[in-house]
Design a protein around this motif. Structure first.
Motif, PDB file in Angstrom:
ATOM      1  N   ASP A 289      37.444  84.403  16.476  1.00  0.00           N
ATOM      2  CA  ASP A 289      36.336  83.794  15.871  1.00  0.00           C
ATOM      3  C   ASP A 289      36.730  83.732  14.397  1.00  0.00           C
ATOM      4  O   ASP A 289      36.248  82.808  13.750  1.00  0.00           O
ATOM      5  N   LEU A 290      37.936  84.619  13.913  1.00  0.00           N
ATOM      6  CA  LEU A 290      38.238  84.352  12.448  1.00  0.00           C
ATOM      7  C   LEU A 290      39.351  83.457  12.217  1.00  0.00           C
ATOM      8  O   LEU A 290      39.298  82.597  11.258  1.00  0.00           O
ATOM      9  N   ARG A 291      39.960  82.991  13.406  1.00  0.00           N
ATOM     10  CA  ARG A 291      40.964  82.116  13.410  1.00  0.00           C
ATOM     11  C   ARG A 291      40.774  80.641  13.084  1.00  0.00           C
ATOM     12  O   ARG A 291      41.324  80.255  11.938  1.00  0.00           O
ATOM     13  N   THR A 292      39.574  80.166  13.392  1.00  0.00           N
ATOM     14  CA  THR A 292      39.490  78.633  13.234  1.00  0.00           C
ATOM     15  C   THR A 292      38.998  78.535  11.685  1.00  0.00           C
ATOM     16  O   THR A 292      39.669  77.735  10.712  1.00  0.00           O
ATOM     17  N   PRO A 293      37.912  79.522  11.548  1.00  0.00           N
ATOM     18  CA  PRO A 293      37.348  79.456   9.865  1.00  0.00           C
ATOM     19  C   PRO A 293      38.775  79.618   8.956  1.00  0.00           C
ATOM     20  O   PRO A 293      38.891  78.871   7.984  1.00  0.00           O
ATOM     21  N   LEU A 294      39.671  80.582   9.301  1.00  0.00           N
ATOM     22  CA  LEU A 294      40.921  80.787   8.354  1.00  0.00           C
ATOM     23  C   LEU A 294      41.527  79.693   8.329  1.00  0.00           C
ATOM     24  O   LEU A 294      42.120  79.177   7.032  1.00  0.00           O
TER      25      LEU A 294
ATOM     26  N   THR B 236      40.743  76.532   8.640  1.00  0.00           N
ATOM     27  CA  THR B 236      40.122  75.334   7.852  1.00  0.00           C
ATOM     28  C   THR B 236      39.882  75.871   6.569  1.00  0.00           C
ATOM     29  O   THR B 236      40.554  74.766   5.740  1.00  0.00           O
ATOM     30  N   ILE B 237      40.031  77.072   6.058  1.00  0.00           N
ATOM     31  CA  ILE B 237      40.177  77.179   4.616  1.00  0.00           C
ATOM     32  C   ILE B 237      41.659  77.084   4.167  1.00  0.00           C
ATOM     33  O   ILE B 237      41.824  76.561   3.122  1.00  0.00           O
ATOM     34  N   ARG B 238      42.644  77.316   4.881  1.00  0.00           N
ATOM     35  CA  ARG B 238      43.796  77.100   4.711  1.00  0.00           C
ATOM     36  C   ARG B 238      44.196  75.605   4.354  1.00  0.00           C
ATOM     37  O   ARG B 238      44.712  75.125   3.203  1.00  0.00           O
TER      38      ARG B 238
END
Ligand code: ADP
Length: 369
Positions: free
Chosen positions: A160-165, A167-169
């Motif tokens: 679950d952390l992979r996608t938001p991270l 996106t932030i990048r």
């Protein structure tokens, strides 16, 4: 007439004598059977006492089910938990009561093994005794479930952390301030990339553990393979002025998945380079060891204290958490999983102050392949 009577008496006497002899033999057999039963009972009691004193040395609640079997694997004696939880009644054949292939393997080999039976996991130990086999079983279902829950939680959080991270990048790239970049920006990107790497590593580990990552085996020649990894790390060891020593015989081949075997080697090299102070030496050796090829990475760093040696392959284990240094404590856990997925072993040796030596094995390519 007299002769006839004498003959008759003689025959009768002989018959009685023969009868007596048979009776005597029967009695002897009976006595022998009773003695045999007494001997078995004494042996059973002695074995039970031996186990009882052995059990006293274990933590309370350690071993749950205990069974003593004869040579034909028939149950001679079972304690209450064995009877209640495994339906193991004396007189029954064990494998009829618990038809588990894991148990059959354990009884044929003697030793320790995990046994899956119905919805539970047991850790079983078997041993030979004068009348047959002994079997002790510990219920490890709770630990197994806790481990699975922990693995699933880690995998889900990482997923679950992979996608938001990511996106932030991407957004940060778009928001990149004009030159000159402030130092805090570099740090921000650096930390974010570290987080992304950690999340990806956790996901890989979860997939490897769940067996969702079948290994893609191929023949790998050790010398060029290790050399390519040394080149990949060149910026790191050159910056510290480390000497690299390679002792790699030619023509040594392993049967391995290059990606996973590379994670094992890469993590060992990364640690050796990171922990060795400037001007030190990192050495890689390889040799053939029967059906295996052993690969050793050693360094001239501070080494690993003896109390840490048994724990360094655990996930998130770092000796000095507060010192920073960029490690996640996952490198060796991944190396161990990667090596064990190939059927190999990984071990660490170290005398404090004299560097660390990590050795792992991979299956050798047999001649003619
Ligand atoms: P990390 O990311 O912290 O390096 P690892 O799983 O790779 O995590 O290693 C776990 C711990 O083992 C390290 O934190 C360190 O204490 C110890 N260790 C591993 N390799 C070495 C080495 N070559 N020299 C000294 N200590 C080491």
């Amino acid at each position: 007439m007299m002769i006839g009577i004498t003959l008759l008496i003689g025959i009768l006497l002989l018959g009685a004598l023969a009868g007596l002899l048979v009776l005597h033999r029967r009695q002897r057999q009976l006595e022998e059977a009773v003695r045999e039963a007494q001997r078995t009972r004494r042996a059973l009691a002695a074995e039970r006492d031996r186990i009882a004193s052995w059990l006293e040395g274990l933590k309370p609640g350690g071993v749950e089910a205990l069974l003593l079997l004869d040579q034909d694997q028939r149950i001679l004696w079972a304690n209450r938990p064995a009877m209640e939880q495994l339906n193991a009644r004396p007189g029954r054949a064990l494998l009829e009561a618990i038809p588990s292939p894991d148990l059959e393997t354990l009884l044929n080999a003697t030793g320790t093994a995990e046994i899956r039976w119905r919805d539970r996991w047991w850790l079983g130990t078997s041993w030979a005794w004068s009348e047959g086999w002994g079997l002790a079983l510990i219920d490890i279902t709770r630990q197994r479930e806790a481990e699975r829950a922990r693995r699933e939680l880690t995998a889900n959080v990482a997923h679950d952390l992979r996608t938001p991270l990511a996106t932030i990048r991407l957004l940060l790239d778009e928001l990149k301030p004009a030159d000159p970049l402030p130092a805090s920006w570099e740090r921000l990107i650096g930390e974010l990339d570290r987080l992304i790497r950690l999340v990806n590593t956790l996901l890989d580990l979860a997939r490897l553990e769940a067996g969702e990552w079948p290994l893609a085996y191929e023949a790998l020649e050790i010398r060029p393979w290790v050399q390519s990894w040394i080149e990949r790390f060149a910026p790191l060891w050159q910056a510290k002025g480390l000497t690299i020593q390679l002792d790699l015989p030619e023509g040594l081949w392993v049967w391995a998945d290059p990606e996973w075997a590379g994670r094992a080697l890469g993590n060992l090299l990364d640690n050796a380079i990171r922990f060795t102070p400037p001007g030190g030496e990192v050495r890689v050796r390889a040799w053939s060891d029967g059906e295996w090829v052993a690969i050793e990475v050693s360094d001239t760093g501070p080494g690993i204290p003896p109390e840490d040696l048994p724990r360094i392959f655990e996930r998130f284990y770092r000796r000095d958490r507060h010192r920073g240094g960029g490690g996640s404590g996952l490198g060796l856990a991944i190396a161990r999983h990667a090596v064990e997925a190939h059927g190999g072993r990984i071990q660490a040796f170290s005398e404090p102050g004299r560097g660390a030596r990590l050795v792992f094995t991979l299956p050798a390519v047999s001649e003619g392949v």
